[in-house]
Design a protein around this motif. Structure first.
Motif, PDB file in Angstrom:
ATOM      1  N   PHE A 178       8.465  43.375 -39.862  1.00 31.62           N
ATOM      2  CA  PHE A 178       9.369  43.308 -41.007  1.00 31.62           C
ATOM      3  C   PHE A 178       9.292  41.920 -41.609  1.00 31.62           C
ATOM      4  N   VAL A 179       9.303  41.844 -42.916  1.00 29.94           N
ATOM      5  CA  VAL A 179       9.274  40.568 -43.623  1.00 29.94           C
ATOM      6  C   VAL A 179      10.609  40.405 -44.348  1.00 29.94           C
ATOM      7  N   PHE A 180      11.246  39.247 -44.145  1.00 27.42           N
ATOM      8  CA  PHE A 180      12.550  38.966 -44.747  1.00 27.42           C
ATOM      9  C   PHE A 180      12.532  37.614 -45.445  1.00 27.42           C
ATOM     10  N   ASP A 181      13.317  37.494 -46.508  1.00 25.40           N
ATOM     11  CA  ASP A 181      13.640  36.192 -47.064  1.00 25.40           C
ATOM     12  C   ASP A 181      14.861  35.703 -46.302  1.00 25.40           C
ATOM     13  N   MET A 182      14.810  34.456 -45.830  1.00 24.69           N
ATOM     14  CA  MET A 182      15.920  33.898 -45.054  1.00 24.69           C
ATOM     15  C   MET A 182      16.206  32.487 -45.533  1.00 24.69           C
ATOM     16  N   SER A 183      17.446  32.084 -45.400  1.00 17.20           N
ATOM     17  CA  SER A 183      17.793  30.695 -45.691  1.00 17.20           C
ATOM     18  C   SER A 183      17.418  29.846 -44.480  1.00 17.20           C
ATOM     19  N   GLY A 184      17.334  28.553 -44.699  1.00 13.54           N
ATOM     20  CA  GLY A 184      17.082  27.635 -43.595  1.00 13.54           C
ATOM     21  C   GLY A 184      18.146  27.757 -42.519  1.00 13.54           C
ATOM     22  N   ALA A 185      19.404  27.947 -42.935  1.00 12.98           N
ATOM     23  CA  ALA A 185      20.501  28.106 -41.971  1.00 12.98           C
ATOM     24  C   ALA A 185      20.290  29.358 -41.124  1.00 12.98           C
ATOM     25  N   GLN A 186      19.796  30.432 -41.733  1.00 11.25           N
ATOM     26  CA  GLN A 186      19.539  31.663 -40.975  1.00 11.25           C
ATOM     27  C   GLN A 186      18.390  31.472 -39.987  1.00 11.25           C
ATOM     28  N   VAL A 187      17.352  30.760 -40.413  1.00 14.25           N
ATOM     29  CA  VAL A 187      16.235  30.469 -39.510  1.00 14.25           C
ATOM     30  C   VAL A 187      16.744  29.659 -38.319  1.00 14.25           C
ATOM     31  N   GLU A 188      17.542  28.645 -38.602  1.00 14.65           N
ATOM     32  CA  GLU A 188      18.091  27.811 -37.532  1.00 14.65           C
ATOM     33  C   GLU A 188      18.954  28.648 -36.580  1.00 14.65           C
ATOM     34  N   GLU A 189      19.788  29.518 -37.124  1.00  7.27           N
ATOM     35  CA  GLU A 189      20.637  30.376 -36.296  1.00  7.27           C
ATOM     36  C   GLU A 189      19.791  31.312 -35.430  1.00  7.27           C
ATOM     37  N   LEU A 190      18.733  31.871 -36.011  1.00  6.44           N
ATOM     38  CA  LEU A 190      17.851  32.762 -35.273  1.00  6.44           C
ATOM     39  C   LEU A 190      17.152  32.021 -34.131  1.00  6.44           C
ATOM     40  N   LEU A 191      16.651  30.830 -34.414  1.00  6.39           N
ATOM     41  CA  LEU A 191      15.997  30.044 -33.367  1.00  6.39           C
ATOM     42  C   LEU A 191      16.983  29.694 -32.256  1.00  6.39           C
ATOM     43  N   ASN A 192      18.204  29.305 -32.635  1.00  5.63           N
ATOM     44  CA  ASN A 192      19.201  28.955 -31.619  1.00  5.63           C
ATOM     45  C   ASN A 192      19.583  30.158 -30.767  1.00  5.63           C
ATOM     46  N   TYR A 193      19.646  31.336 -31.377  1.00  6.54           N
ATOM     47  CA  TYR A 193      19.917  32.534 -30.581  1.00  6.54           C
ATOM     48  C   TYR A 193      18.792  32.756 -29.574  1.00  6.54           C
ATOM     49  N   GLY A 194      17.559  32.652 -30.028  1.00  8.46           N
ATOM     50  CA  GLY A 194      16.425  32.822 -29.123  1.00  8.46           C
ATOM     51  C   GLY A 194      16.448  31.815 -27.992  1.00  8.46           C
ATOM     52  N   ILE A 195      16.754  30.568 -28.315  1.00  7.81           N
ATOM     53  CA  ILE A 195      16.832  29.525 -27.296  1.00  7.81           C
ATOM     54  C   ILE A 195      17.933  29.847 -26.282  1.00  7.81           C
ATOM     55  N   SER A 196      19.023  30.434 -26.748  1.00 11.23           N
ATOM     56  CA  SER A 196      20.121  30.790 -25.836  1.00 11.23           C
ATOM     57  C   SER A 196      19.688  31.852 -24.829  1.00 11.23           C
ATOM     58  N   ARG A 197      18.580  32.505 -25.082  1.00  5.92           N
ATOM     59  CA  ARG A 197      18.068  33.551 -24.192  1.00  5.92           C
ATOM     60  C   ARG A 197      16.954  33.030 -23.279  1.00  5.92           C
ATOM     61  N   LYS A 198      16.856  31.712 -23.170  1.00  8.18           N
ATOM     62  CA  LYS A 198      15.833  31.086 -22.319  1.00  8.18           C
ATOM     63  C   LYS A 198      15.877  31.692 -20.920  1.00  8.18           C
ATOM     64  N   GLY A 199      14.697  31.974 -20.380  1.00  3.72           N
ATOM     65  CA  GLY A 199      14.601  32.573 -19.058  1.00  3.72           C
ATOM     66  C   GLY A 199      14.571  34.090 -19.089  1.00  3.72           C
ATOM     67  N   SER A 200      14.723  34.671 -20.279  1.00  3.56           N
ATOM     68  CA  SER A 200      14.695  36.140 -20.402  1.00  3.56           C
ATOM     69  C   SER A 200      13.572  36.545 -21.347  1.00  3.56           C
ATOM     70  N   ASP A 201      13.358  37.853 -21.430  1.00  2.00           N
ATOM     71  CA  ASP A 201      12.309  38.323 -22.328  1.00  2.00           C
ATOM     72  C   ASP A 201      12.754  38.352 -23.790  1.00  2.00           C
ATOM     73  N   PHE A 202      13.949  37.839 -24.081  1.00  2.00           N
ATOM     74  CA  PHE A 202      14.395  37.672 -25.469  1.00  2.00           C
ATOM     75  C   PHE A 202      14.053  36.284 -26.011  1.00  2.00           C
ATOM     76  N   PHE A 203      13.470  35.416 -25.183  1.00  2.00           N
ATOM     77  CA  PHE A 203      13.081  34.091 -25.660  1.00  2.00           C
ATOM     78  C   PHE A 203      11.996  34.269 -26.721  1.00  2.00           C
ATOM     79  N   PRO A 204      12.052  33.488 -27.822  1.00  2.00           N
ATOM     80  CA  PRO A 204      11.129  33.727 -28.935  1.00  2.00           C
ATOM     81  C   PRO A 204       9.731  33.163 -28.718  1.00  2.00           C
TER      82      PRO A 204
END
Length: 184
Positions: free
Chosen positions: A112-138
């Motif tokens: 899927f291709v989305f237009d995102m704001s920088g804030a949304q990209v940052e939020e997405l990366l931070n969510y992925g980082i919060s999943r460190k150690g799991s298969d949800f890590f980006p």
């Protein structure tokens, strides 16, 4: 009845049972000869090195990097992201078949291709980082950042998807980033 046992570490170091090995070899030959499945065993590419999954739950994995680079380039996006769960096993060096590819990346994910704001990209990366150690890590392409206190910092994103040689620019949290690419 008195029952006892212990765990055996499974690895390639364990000796093969010759009878089982012969049965598996015969079954594999039958599968490869079956017209319904034969195409899975035809060469589709070559790997000069192992495309490893090592480290993908806490950082970069070579297979994740490779696949996300292809997805980002194909989608002409500034960034691509997938969870590590998309990558199940390494691709060994040598001939790659559809069967090997499907074993490494078994899910029929859609891109899927989305237009995102920088804030949304940052939020997405931070969510992925919060999943460190799991298969949800980006696993990512087209974006680079540091992880400090479980947050993405110094985020930079690919300046021009059509010309990666132009390098990276700083992510402005409120600026809209055209077409980051996300893999489900």
């Amino acid at each position: 009845a008195d029952v006892s046992g212990k765990l055996w570490q499974m690895s390639s170091d364990l000796p093969q049972d010759p009878d089982i090995a012969q049965q598996v070899k015969q079954m594999q030959a039958e599968l490869e000869a079956d017209p319904e499945y034969a195409a899975l065993f035809e060469p589709i590419g070559e790997a000069t090195i192992e495309l490893s999954t090592v480290g993908q739950f806490e950082g970069e994995g070579l297979l994740g990097n490779f696949a996300m680079d292809i997805f980002r380039e194909r989608g002409q996006a500034h960034m691509a992201l997938s969870t590590a769960s998309a990558f199940r096993q390494p691709i060994p060096p040598g001939t790659i078949t559809e069967e090997i590819l499907r074993s490494a990346m078994p899910y029929p994910n859609q891109i899927f291709v989305f237009d995102m704001s920088g804030a949304q990209v940052e939020e997405l990366l931070n969510y992925g980082i919060s999943r460190k150690g799991s298969d949800f890590f980006p696993q990512v392409s087209g974006v680079r950042f540091n992880i400090v206190e479980d947050q993405a910092t110094n985020i930079q994103i690919l300046a021009d998807p059509a010309n990666p040689a132009e390098g990276y620019g700083s992510l402005e949290p409120l600026k809209e980033i055209p077409k980051p690419l996300l893999c489900s």
